[in-house]
Design a protein around this motif. Structure first.
Motif, PDB file in Angstrom:
ATOM      1  N   LYS A 100      55.582  32.305 -36.444  1.00  0.00           N
ATOM      2  CA  LYS A 100      56.047  31.942 -37.786  1.00  0.00           C
ATOM      3  C   LYS A 100      55.577  32.958 -38.824  1.00  0.00           C
ATOM      4  O   LYS A 100      56.379  33.476 -39.619  1.00  0.00           O
ATOM      5  CB  LYS A 100      55.534  30.550 -38.172  1.00  0.00           C
ATOM      6  CG  LYS A 100      55.888  29.464 -37.179  1.00  0.00           C
ATOM      7  CD  LYS A 100      55.365  28.112 -37.607  1.00  0.00           C
ATOM      8  CE  LYS A 100      53.851  28.023 -37.634  1.00  0.00           C
ATOM      9  NZ  LYS A 100      53.192  28.159 -36.328  1.00  0.00           N
ATOM     10  N   SER A 101      54.286  33.233 -38.819  1.00  0.00           N
ATOM     11  CA  SER A 101      53.759  34.159 -39.817  1.00  0.00           C
ATOM     12  C   SER A 101      54.344  35.547 -39.634  1.00  0.00           C
ATOM     13  O   SER A 101      54.660  36.244 -40.604  1.00  0.00           O
ATOM     14  CB  SER A 101      52.242  34.245 -39.736  1.00  0.00           C
ATOM     15  OG  SER A 101      51.674  32.988 -40.012  1.00  0.00           O
ATOM     16  N   THR A 102      54.481  35.961 -38.392  1.00  0.00           N
ATOM     17  CA  THR A 102      55.042  37.272 -38.122  1.00  0.00           C
ATOM     18  C   THR A 102      56.459  37.371 -38.702  1.00  0.00           C
ATOM     19  O   THR A 102      56.816  38.361 -39.337  1.00  0.00           O
ATOM     20  CB  THR A 102      55.064  37.529 -36.603  1.00  0.00           C
ATOM     21  OG1 THR A 102      53.758  37.296 -36.093  1.00  0.00           O
ATOM     22  CG2 THR A 102      55.498  38.934 -36.284  1.00  0.00           C
ATOM     23  N   PRO A 148      50.879  34.093 -48.537  1.00  0.00           N
ATOM     24  CA  PRO A 148      50.478  34.324 -47.155  1.00  0.00           C
ATOM     25  C   PRO A 148      49.532  33.241 -46.663  1.00  0.00           C
ATOM     26  O   PRO A 148      48.880  32.561 -47.443  1.00  0.00           O
ATOM     27  CB  PRO A 148      49.766  35.677 -47.198  1.00  0.00           C
ATOM     28  CG  PRO A 148      49.354  35.867 -48.604  1.00  0.00           C
ATOM     29  CD  PRO A 148      50.253  35.036 -49.465  1.00  0.00           C
ATOM     30  N   GLN A 149      49.479  33.103 -45.335  1.00  0.00           N
ATOM     31  CA  GLN A 149      48.626  32.087 -44.738  1.00  0.00           C
ATOM     32  C   GLN A 149      47.160  32.379 -45.017  1.00  0.00           C
ATOM     33  O   GLN A 149      46.403  31.492 -45.379  1.00  0.00           O
ATOM     34  CB  GLN A 149      48.877  32.065 -43.228  1.00  0.00           C
ATOM     35  CG  GLN A 149      48.090  31.010 -42.494  1.00  0.00           C
ATOM     36  CD  GLN A 149      48.512  30.938 -41.035  1.00  0.00           C
ATOM     37  OE1 GLN A 149      49.287  31.749 -40.550  1.00  0.00           O
ATOM     38  NE2 GLN A 149      48.005  29.964 -40.341  1.00  0.00           N
ATOM     39  N   GLU A 150      46.784  33.642 -44.825  1.00  0.00           N
ATOM     40  CA  GLU A 150      45.417  34.012 -45.153  1.00  0.00           C
ATOM     41  C   GLU A 150      45.450  34.546 -46.574  1.00  0.00           C
ATOM     42  O   GLU A 150      46.032  35.582 -46.848  1.00  0.00           O
ATOM     43  CB  GLU A 150      44.889  35.068 -44.175  1.00  0.00           C
ATOM     44  CG  GLU A 150      44.885  34.609 -42.730  1.00  0.00           C
ATOM     45  CD  GLU A 150      43.999  33.376 -42.484  1.00  0.00           C
ATOM     46  OE1 GLU A 150      43.144  33.057 -43.336  1.00  0.00           O
ATOM     47  OE2 GLU A 150      44.191  32.722 -41.445  1.00  0.00           O
ATOM     48  N   LEU A 163      56.615  30.399 -48.032  1.00  0.00           N
ATOM     49  CA  LEU A 163      55.305  29.759 -48.145  1.00  0.00           C
ATOM     50  C   LEU A 163      54.731  29.568 -46.748  1.00  0.00           C
ATOM     51  O   LEU A 163      55.239  28.753 -45.981  1.00  0.00           O
ATOM     52  CB  LEU A 163      55.432  28.399 -48.840  1.00  0.00           C
ATOM     53  CG  LEU A 163      56.109  28.387 -50.219  1.00  0.00           C
ATOM     54  CD1 LEU A 163      56.455  26.957 -50.634  1.00  0.00           C
ATOM     55  CD2 LEU A 163      55.210  29.025 -51.248  1.00  0.00           C
ATOM     56  N   ASP A 164      53.703  30.340 -46.426  1.00  0.00           N
ATOM     57  CA  ASP A 164      53.127  30.250 -45.084  1.00  0.00           C
ATOM     58  C   ASP A 164      51.943  29.286 -45.115  1.00  0.00           C
ATOM     59  O   ASP A 164      50.871  29.619 -45.589  1.00  0.00           O
ATOM     60  CB  ASP A 164      52.695  31.633 -44.603  1.00  0.00           C
ATOM     61  CG  ASP A 164      52.491  31.673 -43.092  1.00  0.00           C
ATOM     62  OD1 ASP A 164      52.594  30.604 -42.453  1.00  0.00           O
ATOM     63  OD2 ASP A 164      52.240  32.764 -42.559  1.00  0.00           O
ATOM     64  N   GLU A 165      52.155  28.095 -44.639  1.00  0.00           N
ATOM     65  CA  GLU A 165      51.155  27.023 -44.666  1.00  0.00           C
ATOM     66  C   GLU A 165      50.516  26.870 -46.040  1.00  0.00           C
ATOM     67  O   GLU A 165      49.302  26.977 -46.189  1.00  0.00           O
ATOM     68  CB  GLU A 165      50.091  27.257 -43.589  1.00  0.00           C
ATOM     69  CG  GLU A 165      50.718  27.246 -42.217  1.00  0.00           C
ATOM     70  CD  GLU A 165      49.696  27.081 -41.102  1.00  0.00           C
ATOM     71  OE1 GLU A 165      48.641  26.510 -41.355  1.00  0.00           O
ATOM     72  OE2 GLU A 165      50.004  27.513 -39.993  1.00  0.00           O
ATOM     73  N   PRO A 166      51.353  26.579 -47.050  1.00  0.00           N
ATOM     74  CA  PRO A 166      50.821  26.499 -48.410  1.00  0.00           C
ATOM     75  C   PRO A 166      49.894  25.311 -48.605  1.00  0.00           C
ATOM     76  O   PRO A 166      49.122  25.291 -49.563  1.00  0.00           O
ATOM     77  CB  PRO A 166      52.078  26.352 -49.264  1.00  0.00           C
ATOM     78  CG  PRO A 166      53.073  25.709 -48.364  1.00  0.00           C
ATOM     79  CD  PRO A 166      52.791  26.264 -46.998  1.00  0.00           C
TER      80      PRO A 166
HETATM   81 MG   LIG Z   1      50.783  31.552 -39.115  1.00  0.00          MG
END
Ligand SMILES: [Mg+2]
Ligand SMILES: Nc1ncnc2c1ncn2[C@@H]1O[C@H](COP(=O)(O)OP(=O)(O)OP(=O)(O)O)[C@@H](O)[C@H]1O
Lengths: 330, 519
Positions: free
Chosen positions: B54-56, B96-98, B176-179
């Motif tokens: 997902k993040s990629t 981003p997630q991080e 939104l990556d795991e907001p």
């Molecule tokens: Mg991810």
């Protein structure tokens, strides 16, 4: 595809071409080094002779010790700018001892080590305990130690030393001079320490993420202190060997060496942010710089141009490395 | 099961269009031909297990990574790959997630970075930026001072600030990556409101989450990735929760929360008059063998600070912590570890993992003495012990030597948790233990938590995930303003109105004790 952790050999999943190009990219500095060696060997008949290789090693030895100390410091995310003048102060302390304490080779050695340890410990204490940024702390020590070096000699070199003072640099072991042996031993020992011991892992951990390391039980202050102390001791030894080569203590010895040491570490792939880098990388970086110095000398390139060329090669080498790291990580 | 919508593609130019995206890392394929598009004014959930890609995919869509093959188009225009500037110019914004905030800068500076407000003379208009920032923060019910340094804020607040940053830039495509991984229900509700209003303005939104309720609350459509393949792309109305989970993990999940075994009687962890910060009420409690104590509260209530004081990351103003009869030295993690106390911190990137080290080395650190002799690390012993634990955590990695910064977020969490389990743990402090962890692994972690507690471990678990607190804990505290403001026993946790009472305690709307609200 992802694999759940198991003994699934990674080999099965990659084809050989991947591995080959992956290897080249990961060891790009070795490749750069070989290219440079090939170039000099092609241009100068004297370059690839055993005598000349010995010369390169001898020239590399004093740099090696401070570059190794610098590697540890940089791995923690710090920097030690003081090593050049700590070399000078240690060399002067050793020379003064040799002049005043008679013909005992142990005493000057002790003086050099203690001086280096003292300077390094002060750096370490100020950085770890009072949290003064390493750049500032060691910049202060750079000035201070250089001052001490001149104070010891009353502003002049100390010469007329007993012959035993030359033994540190000129004793031969298995056909190699003592500094070269010391360099090889130091590289091997530190490579082992950094890869296989608790201490090494802790150094990497606090450089990578100090808070996380502390939470996992690393006493980061002790580790920080130790890397500066080690760097100081190695600078002390290095200064002694350099002075021993000419049997004179010179207060301006080692001037600017810290920059070459830092360059070697960075060429070796270390990150100035800490947490990344290896002892082997530093060894390669060091040999690269010394090879360039030596090769340019043989080609009779004028000294000022040598600096220009060296500067370009250093930045280009690191540029190539950064490029390769980007390619390699994906 | 995959029904790909293609019908109206001819009429509306999609906001974002990905076709045939493939990507691999070091020869290992992570995305295998992903094709999908986002229409204007729609909200799409991107679901999948940890490491599904997902993040990629989001990084490719926002120009951070260059795919091996395939194309990304934004509003009909080709997105030059590996070019974040171009993505930004085309109106793509990402959280981003991080989190990528700048810790040394102040909140308002972070919010306005790259689009600073200037006054007539072309000089930075700080007053205006501070004023605007205040307004944005209010929308989320935060009264944080915009002049606070970013690094002084808890992760939850930082995450909200990242969301504000991305949503106030006039983006046309919002990724939104795991907001919501670090924020609690109240803030999630605000986010839902903001997402809806952006959708109504025609923005196309793609978000990831591991929480089904959030997919239900926000999305119109769900795209599911499994092992880098797109396995399902359906309107939300056409798929059940179980259907989504099955698509994600490729099998049916039986039960999320395991049975809760009874707590023991001997006290393991004793917290006595601990004052977290000047002005806070002292906190005292004990946790028994096998007991799970939940800590509920809003973002910033002091749950993290309490756990940090217990463990020794932070020095309390006063008070003591005792584990199995031995009083801990305050502010000394090493002595806590020696007393078999363990912590899984909330801020994975900042406090949990050393991202530049491998799985093996990260997992070695807290137990380093057990894995070495005379200071020399053993090769096989630690590899075996850590390999076993990571296998039981079902870690998805490319071997134990993979560096943590190359693992997906959820898998990093498994390492940060699992690294303690190679040795004995008497008391375990968990701060948002399933933050960013997928549903399959979450049930795994719940199983591990209950197993550990039934084996005699005392557990204190801070969580913003209500079901987690309600289903796992034997007892729960509600915290507000660095103090414990209420305690709920098991019977109260089972009451149908419990969520309401917790919320009222947490937000300070309830002066009366909770006991009164139980039927
Ligand atoms: Mg991810
Ligand atoms: N820079 C990298 N180098 C090597 N492998 C990587 C890198 N980044 C990601 N990966 C691998 O790619 C896979 C997909 O990662 P990704 O972060 O996209 O997963 P995800 O679906 O976002 O998971 P999560 O839910 O845990 O965030 C993972 O197995 C991860 O290990």
């Amino acid at each position: 595809m992802n694999t759940i952790i198991e003994a699934v050999p990674a080999l099965q999943r990659r084809d050989l071409k991947e591995i080959a190009s992956g290897f080249l990219i990961r060891h790009i500095m070795v490749v750069v080094m070989l290219l440079i060696v090939a170039f000099f060997a092609y241009r100068s008949a004297r370059f690839a002779t055993p005598d000349n290789l010995t010369n390169i090693l001898i020239a590399a030895a004093p740099f090696a010790l401070i570059a190794l100390g610098q590697t540890l410091v940089i791995l923690t995310g710090g920097i030690d700018l003081s090593v050049g003048s700590v070399m000078a102060a240690s060399a002067m302390a050793a020379a003064w001892t040799a002049k005043n304490a008679g013909d005992n080779p142990m005493l000057p050695l002790l003086a050099a080590v203690v001086t280096g340890l003292l300077a390094g410990s002060i750096n370490g204490l100020i950085v770890s305990k009072f949290e003064v940024p390493p750049f500032i702390t060691t910049l202060g020590m750079l000035t201070l130690a250089s001052g001490i070096a001149y104070v010891i000699g009353n502003g002049a070199p100390i010469s007329g030393l007993p012959a035993s003072f030359g033994s540190y640099a000129n004793t031969q072991i298995l056909g190699l001079t003592l500094p070269v042996v010391l360099m090889i031993v130091a590289i091997l020992v530190l490579a082992f320490v950094m890869k296989r011991t608790n201490y090494g892992l802790r150094v990497y951990a606090i450089g990578g993420n100090r808070l996380a390391a502390e939470i996992a039980g690393v006493r980061s202050r002790n580790i920080l202190f130790s890397v500066y102390a080690i760097s100081g001791v190695l600078a002390g030894l290095s200064g002694l060997m350099l002075a021993s080569r000419v049997i004179t203590g010179a207060p301006n010895l080692g001037q600017g060496y810290e920059l070459d040491a830092i360059a070697a570490v960075v060429i070796g792939g270390a990150s100035l942010m800490g947490g990344r880098g290896t002892v082997w990388g530093t060894a390669i970086g060091l040999l690269l710089i010394q090879t360039i110095n030596n090769g340019l000398d043989l080609l009779l390139v004028p000294a000022y141009w040598q600096n220009v060329i060296k500067g370009v090669i250093i930045v280009a080498a690191v540029g190539v490395d950064v490029w390769a790291a980007r390619r390699g990580s994906r | 099961m995959s029904t790909v919508q293609t019908d109206d593609r001819t009429t509306v130019v999609p906001m974002l269009d990905c076709s045939g995206i493939t990507m691999s890392f070091g020869g290992i394929p992570v995305l295998k031909g992903i094709t999908f598009s986002l229409e204007p004014g729609t909200v799409t959930a991107l679901a999948g297990e940890n490491g599904a890609g997902k993040s990629t995919l989001m990084k490719i869509a926002s120009g951070q990574y260059r795919p091996d093959s395939g194309q990304v188009q934004v509003r009909g225009q080709h997105l030059p790959s590996g070019n974040t500037q171009a993505a930004y110019a085309l109106g793509v914004a990402i959280v981003p997630q991080e989190l990528a905030s700048i810790p040394e800068m102040m909140v308002y500076e972070n919010l306005f970075i790259g689009r600073e407000l200037k006054n007539r003379f072309g000089v930075l208009d700080r007053a205006a930026m501070i004023e605007a920032a205040k307004g944005y923060l209010k929308e989320f019910g935060l009264d944080t001072d915009p002049k606070t340094r970013m690094k002084a804020l808890p992760v939850g607040v930082r995450q909200i600030i990242e969301i504000i940053k991305a949503t106030h830039r006039g983006a046309r495509v919002l990724l939104l990556d795991e907001p919501t991984s670090a924020i609690a229900a109240r803030e999630v509700a605000r986010l839902v409101g903001i997402v809806r209003s952006l959708r109504d303005q025609g923005v196309a939104i793609l978000f990831t989450t591991h929480k089904m309720e959030e997919i239900r609350a926000m999305a119109d459509r769900v795209v599911v990735l499994r092992d880098g393949k797109l396995v399902s792309d359906t309107p939300l109305a056409d798929i059940t929760d179980d259907g989504i989970v099955t698509a994600m993990i490729g099998r049916e999940l039986d039960q999320l929360f395991p049975e809760r075994p009874d707590a023991g009687t001997d006290t393991v962890l004793e917290v006595d008059n601990l004052v977290i910060a000047a002005g806070a009420e002292p906190v005292s409690f004990t946790v028994k063998r096998g007991e799970i104590l939940g800590l509920a509260g809003l973002v910033g209530a002091g749950r993290t600070e309490l756990l940090e004081c217990i463990y020794g990351i932070r020095k309390p103003v006063s008070g003591t912590v005792t584990v199995s009869g031995t009083t801990l030295k305050p502010g000394a993690p090493l002595s806590s570890i020696a007393r078999n106390l363990a912590i899984v911190p909330e801020d994975r990137k900042g406090a949990g993992a050393v991202l530049s080290l491998s799985v093996l080395d990260n997992a070695t650190l807290p137990r380093i003495a057990a894995f070495s002799k005379f200071g020399i690390l053993s090769g096989r012993k630690r590899r075996e012990a850590i390999g076993t634990v990571m296998k039981s955590m079902r870690l998805k990695s490319n071997g134990l030597d993979q560096h943590l910064d190359h693992l997906s977020g959820g898998n990093q969490q498994k390492v940060v948790f699992g690294r303690w389990l190679t040795g004995e743990v008497d008391a375990l402090l968990l701060d948002e233990p399933t933050r960013g962890v997928d549903i399959g692994a979450r049930s795994e972690i719940y199983r591990i938590i209950t197993e550990l507690s039934s084996a005699g471990m005392a557990v204190v678990m801070a969580s913003s995930d209500m079901p987690e607190i309600l289903s796992l804990s034997h007892r729960a505290f509600v915290m507000r303003e660095l103090s414990v403001v209420g305690e709920l026993d098991r019977a109260q946790l089972d009451s149908p109105t419990v969520q309401d009472s917790i919320f009222r305690l947490a937000s300070g709307q309830n002066a009366a004790p909770v006991k009164d609200t139980t039927p």
